[in-house]
Design a protein around this motif. Structure first.
Motif, PDB file in Angstrom:
ATOM      1  N   THR A  98       8.876  -8.069   6.623  1.00 52.96           N
ATOM      2  CA  THR A  98       8.654  -7.165   7.153  1.00 52.96           C
ATOM      3  C   THR A  98       7.164  -6.781   6.682  1.00 52.96           C
ATOM      4  OG1 THR A  98      10.963  -6.078   6.842  1.00 52.96           O
ATOM      5  CG2 THR A  98       8.839  -4.550   7.297  1.00 52.96           C
ATOM      6  N   THR A  99       6.253  -6.228   7.677  1.00 54.72           N
ATOM      7  CA  THR A  99       4.892  -5.923   7.210  1.00 54.72           C
ATOM      8  C   THR A  99       4.504  -4.508   7.813  1.00 54.72           C
ATOM      9  OG1 THR A  99       4.436  -8.214   7.492  1.00 54.72           O
ATOM     10  CG2 THR A  99       2.480  -6.682   7.414  1.00 54.72           C
ATOM     11  N   VAL A 100       4.013  -3.700   6.991  1.00 52.76           N
ATOM     12  CA  VAL A 100       3.774  -2.384   7.273  1.00 52.76           C
ATOM     13  C   VAL A 100       2.362  -2.062   6.787  1.00 52.76           C
ATOM     14  CG1 VAL A 100       6.146  -1.626   7.205  1.00 52.76           C
ATOM     15  CG2 VAL A 100       4.618  -1.611   5.140  1.00 52.76           C
ATOM     16  N   GLY A 101       1.741  -1.135   7.663  1.00 52.10           N
ATOM     17  CA  GLY A 101       0.495  -0.488   7.415  1.00 52.10           C
ATOM     18  C   GLY A 101       0.871   0.629   6.270  1.00 52.10           C
ATOM     19  N   VAL A 102      -0.065   0.759   5.129  1.00 50.91           N
ATOM     20  CA  VAL A 102       0.108   1.998   4.327  1.00 50.91           C
ATOM     21  C   VAL A 102      -1.200   2.791   4.271  1.00 50.91           C
ATOM     22  CG1 VAL A 102       1.971   0.756   2.930  1.00 50.91           C
ATOM     23  CG2 VAL A 102      -0.166   0.492   2.427  1.00 50.91           C
ATOM     24  N   THR A 103      -1.078   3.750   3.546  1.00 57.52           N
ATOM     25  CA  THR A 103      -2.311   4.506   3.283  1.00 57.52           C
ATOM     26  C   THR A 103      -3.155   4.344   2.186  1.00 57.52           C
ATOM     27  OG1 THR A 103      -1.153   6.625   2.523  1.00 57.52           O
ATOM     28  CG2 THR A 103      -1.474   6.545   4.753  1.00 57.52           C
ATOM     29  N   ALA A 104      -2.325   3.586   1.292  1.00 57.55           N
ATOM     30  CA  ALA A 104      -3.076   3.439  -0.138  1.00 57.55           C
ATOM     31  C   ALA A 104      -2.230   2.248  -1.083  1.00 57.55           C
ATOM     32  CB  ALA A 104      -3.155   4.678  -1.219  1.00 57.55           C
ATOM     33  N   LEU A 105      -2.897   1.547  -1.869  1.00 60.80           N
ATOM     34  CA  LEU A 105      -2.278   0.648  -2.654  1.00 60.80           C
ATOM     35  C   LEU A 105      -2.913   0.856  -4.129  1.00 60.80           C
ATOM     36  CD1 LEU A 105      -1.844  -2.508  -0.419  1.00 60.80           C
ATOM     37  CD2 LEU A 105       0.022  -1.118  -1.065  1.00 60.80           C
ATOM     38  N   ALA A 106      -1.991   0.410  -5.026  1.00 64.85           N
ATOM     39  CA  ALA A 106      -2.616   0.440  -6.371  1.00 64.85           C
ATOM     40  C   ALA A 106      -3.822  -0.268  -6.574  1.00 64.85           C
ATOM     41  CB  ALA A 106      -1.530  -0.121  -7.556  1.00 64.85           C
ATOM     42  N   VAL A 107      -4.731  -0.047  -7.441  1.00 66.81           N
ATOM     43  CA  VAL A 107      -6.082  -0.679  -7.687  1.00 66.81           C
ATOM     44  C   VAL A 107      -6.994  -0.907  -6.706  1.00 66.81           C
ATOM     45  CG1 VAL A 107      -5.039  -1.942  -9.791  1.00 66.81           C
ATOM     46  CG2 VAL A 107      -4.928  -3.094  -7.713  1.00 66.81           C
ATOM     47  N   GLY A 108      -6.860  -0.164  -5.547  1.00 63.98           N
ATOM     48  CA  GLY A 108      -7.675  -0.322  -4.513  1.00 63.98           C
ATOM     49  C   GLY A 108      -7.408  -1.625  -3.648  1.00 63.98           C
ATOM     50  N   ALA A 109      -6.260  -2.106  -3.708  1.00 63.51           N
ATOM     51  CA  ALA A 109      -5.989  -3.506  -3.085  1.00 63.51           C
ATOM     52  C   ALA A 109      -5.917  -3.177  -1.597  1.00 63.51           C
ATOM     53  CB  ALA A 109      -4.813  -4.049  -3.628  1.00 63.51           C
ATOM     54  N   LEU A 110      -6.030  -4.151  -0.866  1.00 67.51           N
ATOM     55  CA  LEU A 110      -6.053  -4.329   0.627  1.00 67.51           C
ATOM     56  C   LEU A 110      -4.509  -4.906   1.087  1.00 67.51           C
ATOM     57  CD1 LEU A 110      -9.493  -5.968   1.709  1.00 67.51           C
ATOM     58  CD2 LEU A 110      -8.775  -3.565   1.858  1.00 67.51           C
ATOM     59  N   VAL A 111      -3.821  -5.612   0.077  1.00 65.13           N
ATOM     60  CA  VAL A 111      -2.734  -6.372   0.331  1.00 65.13           C
ATOM     61  C   VAL A 111      -1.668  -6.030  -0.855  1.00 65.13           C
ATOM     62  CG1 VAL A 111      -3.452  -8.580  -0.058  1.00 65.13           C
ATOM     63  CG2 VAL A 111      -1.474  -8.053   1.462  1.00 65.13           C
ATOM     64  N   GLU A 112      -0.239  -5.748  -0.776  1.00 66.15           N
ATOM     65  CA  GLU A 112       0.479  -6.036  -1.945  1.00 66.15           C
ATOM     66  C   GLU A 112       1.752  -6.670  -1.039  1.00 66.15           C
ATOM     67  OE1 GLU A 112       3.218  -3.499  -4.785  1.00 66.15           O
ATOM     68  OE2 GLU A 112       1.701  -2.186  -3.689  1.00 66.15           O
TER      69      GLU A 112
END
Length: 135
Positions: free
Chosen positions: A107-121
């Motif tokens: 599953t791949t989803v778009g998010v509004t924020a991730l820890a440490v300013g990452a682009l992907v998790e």
């Protein structure tokens, strides 16, 4: 009882969690960030492709500490900050970590924020091959 794993060689946790939790042959890996385990305070790699490689390598590092590899992964959840912009570049890197006939469910989803300013998790679930055989 589950086993809780936190590895000295693993990426420094960015929150209170274990790198992985294991129960009955199922291994659940915490979402990995694109941080460098050897230099946790270094800037993140530039761009989603480089960050995806680092995240996948971090997942591989945790799997290796457990005596597993990407062939044991049965499911991934992927989170992208800039879904429309980065989806194709993300997929190009991601697919290189799995044999074409052994890709996990995803599953791949778009998010509004991730820890440490990452682009992907990415987090994942793996299964030990010897559990449940012969049943």
């Amino acid at each position: 009882m589950p086993d809780f794993h936190l590895f000295a060689k693993g990426p420094r946790p960015v929150a209170p969690f274990s790198h992985a939790v294991e129960a009955d042959g199922w291994v659940i890996l915490t979402g990995q960030m694109p941080t460098d385990p050897a230099a946790p305070d270094a800037p993140l790699p530039d761009g989603v492709a480089a960050q995806t490689r680092r995240v996948m390598d971090n997942l591989g590092l945790i799997l290796a500490e457990l005596g597993l590899d990407m062939s044991h992964v049965v499911q991934c959840r992927c989170f992208l900050m800039e879904f429309e912009r980065d989806y194709a570049a993300f997929n190009e890197v991601y697919q290189g970590y799995f044999a074409p006939d052994r890709r996990p469910a995803r599953t791949t989803v778009g998010v509004t924020a991730l820890a440490v300013g990452a682009l992907v998790e990415i987090d994942c679930i793996a299964r030990r091959p010897d559990v449940g055989e012969g049943m």
